[in-house]
Motif scaffolding. Structure first.
Motif, short mmCIF file in Angstrom:
data_model
loop_
_atom_site.label_atom_id
_atom_site.label_comp_id
_atom_site.label_asym_id
_atom_site.label_seq_id
_atom_site.Cartn_x
_atom_site.Cartn_y
_atom_site.Cartn_z
N GLU A 13 80.69 38.69 143.35
CA GLU A 13 81.15 37.51 142.62
C GLU A 13 80.39 37.37 141.30
OE1 GLU A 13 83.67 34.36 142.00
OE2 GLU A 13 83.75 35.78 143.64
N ALA A 14 79.10 37.68 141.29
CA ALA A 14 78.30 37.61 140.06
C ALA A 14 78.84 38.60 139.04
CB ALA A 14 76.83 37.89 140.36
N ASP A 15 79.21 39.81 139.49
CA ASP A 15 79.79 40.81 138.58
C ASP A 15 81.07 40.28 137.94
OD1 ASP A 15 77.80 42.69 138.99
OD2 ASP A 15 78.89 43.73 140.59
N ILE A 16 81.91 39.67 138.74
CA ILE A 16 83.18 39.11 138.24
C ILE A 16 82.90 38.01 137.22
CG2 ILE A 16 85.22 37.77 138.89
CD1 ILE A 16 85.13 39.36 141.59
N LYS A 17 81.95 37.13 137.54
CA LYS A 17 81.61 36.02 136.63
C LYS A 17 81.05 36.57 135.31
CE LYS A 17 82.54 32.67 139.50
NZ LYS A 17 83.70 31.83 139.32
N LEU A 18 80.22 37.61 135.38
CA LEU A 18 79.67 38.18 134.15
C LEU A 18 80.76 38.81 133.30
CD1 LEU A 18 76.33 39.72 135.46
CD2 LEU A 18 76.58 37.84 133.83
N GLU A 19 81.72 39.49 133.93
CA GLU A 19 82.83 40.09 133.19
C GLU A 19 83.66 39.02 132.47
OE1 GLU A 19 85.16 42.59 135.76
OE2 GLU A 19 83.43 43.88 136.21
N LYS A 20 83.78 37.87 133.10
CA LYS A 20 84.56 36.78 132.51
C LYS A 20 83.74 35.94 131.53
CE LYS A 20 87.75 36.21 136.36
NZ LYS A 20 88.25 35.30 137.40
N GLY A 21 82.44 36.24 131.41
CA GLY A 21 81.59 35.49 130.49
C GLY A 21 81.04 34.19 131.07
N ALA A 22 81.19 33.99 132.36
CA ALA A 22 80.67 32.79 133.02
C ALA A 22 79.22 33.05 133.44
CB ALA A 22 81.55 32.42 134.21
N THR A 23 78.36 33.11 132.45
CA THR A 23 76.97 33.51 132.66
C THR A 23 76.24 32.56 133.60
OG1 THR A 23 76.98 34.43 130.44
CG2 THR A 23 74.85 34.13 131.46
N GLU A 24 76.39 31.26 133.39
CA GLU A 24 75.66 30.27 134.21
C GLU A 24 76.01 30.42 135.69
OE1 GLU A 24 73.18 28.22 133.37
OE2 GLU A 24 73.28 29.12 131.39
N GLN A 45 66.04 42.29 138.57
CA GLN A 45 66.18 42.94 137.26
C GLN A 45 67.47 42.52 136.58
OE1 GLN A 45 63.67 44.87 135.92
NE2 GLN A 45 64.90 44.52 134.11
N ARG A 46 68.57 42.43 137.34
CA ARG A 46 69.85 41.98 136.77
C ARG A 46 69.72 40.56 136.24
NH1 ARG A 46 74.60 42.87 140.80
NH2 ARG A 46 75.75 42.01 139.05
N LEU A 47 69.08 39.71 137.02
CA LEU A 47 68.90 38.32 136.61
C LEU A 47 68.05 38.24 135.34
CD1 LEU A 47 69.45 35.36 137.20
CD2 LEU A 47 67.53 35.39 138.79
N LEU A 48 66.98 39.02 135.30
CA LEU A 48 66.14 39.04 134.10
C LEU A 48 66.92 39.55 132.88
CD1 LEU A 48 62.78 40.36 135.56
CD2 LEU A 48 63.33 38.03 134.86
N ASP A 49 67.75 40.56 133.09
CA ASP A 49 68.56 41.09 131.99
C ASP A 49 69.50 40.01 131.44
OD1 ASP A 49 67.38 43.58 132.20
OD2 ASP A 49 69.01 44.45 133.39
N VAL A 50 70.18 39.32 132.34
CA VAL A 50 71.13 38.28 131.92
C VAL A 50 70.39 37.15 131.19
CG1 VAL A 50 72.73 36.50 132.73
CG2 VAL A 50 72.81 38.79 133.72
N LEU A 51 69.32 36.66 131.78
CA LEU A 51 68.58 35.56 131.16
C LEU A 51 67.92 36.01 129.85
CD1 LEU A 51 66.99 33.94 134.33
CD2 LEU A 51 68.84 33.01 132.93
#
Length: 193
Positions: A13-24, A45-51
């Motif tokens: 679900e996080a991957d889908i949200k990131l693809e759609k730009g729903a970062t929060e 690491q993924r969370l740190l990359d996004v933030l």
């Protein structure tokens, strides 16, 4: 087994949200994964990359505080140390994260590790034009461990950069004095004619 399925669903679900730009929303899902599996380095690491991309250092500091609190409640520093080391690897120029790691080391009576990291932070300050902060930290390390004699040079005489500045300043003053003496001598010579 159930938690593994939940984690997998959250990650997808996080991957889908990131693809759609729903970062929060993706960040919330990744945080949920870490609450279930705090040792999951890939998710951290993924969370740190996004933030990091979003320049949300205060959110990263909050995550660090959560990892530290978890380590304290579990009476096991390893998860907190691992997370903070990951954060520092990603953001080495942010002293706040170094300080959090140092405090965690001290909380668990890991003095050698804490002092070693304090020394690294002192060198960071000195190399990044904050010699006063570096000197203060080096002095603290020396008070706790006088055997670290190599730090004394930063406490007594300041950094090499400071010593060069003061030499330049002294040589500039000497040059100005010579110039003024020459001007006075020339002025005196003209007056006597």
């Amino acid at each position: 087994l159930v938690s593994e399925k939940v984690v997998r669903i959250y990650l997808e679900e996080a991957d889908i949200k990131l693809e759609k730009g729903a970062t929060e929303e993706a960040v919330d899902l990744l945080r949920n994964v870490l609450s279930i599996q705090p040792e999951n380095r890939d998710t951290a690491q993924r969370l740190l990359d996004v933030l990091g991309r979003e320049q949300k250092l205060s959110s990263i500091a909050d995550l660090c505080d959560s990892a530290i609190a978890r380590s304290r409640s579990d009476k096991d520093p390893s998860a907190g140390i691992n997370f903070l080391e990951q954060v520092i690897e990603k953001f080495p120029d942010q002293p706040v994260f170094h300080k959090k790691l140092i405090n965690l080391y001290f909380d668990f009576r890991m003095s050698n590790e804490a002092l070693g990291h304090m020394e690294q932070l002192a060198m960071f300050y000195i190399k990044n034009d904050k010699p006063d902060s570096g000197r203060v930290l080096a002095e603290k390390v020396l008070r706790m461990d006088p055997s670290r004699k190599h730090l004394r040079k930063y406490c007594r005489t300041g950094t090499l950069r400071e010593r060069l500045r003061s030499k330049r300043c002294r040589s500039s003053r000497a040059t100005v004095k010579v110039f003024l003496l020459v001007l006075l001598a020339l002025a005196g010579y003209q007056l006597s004619l």
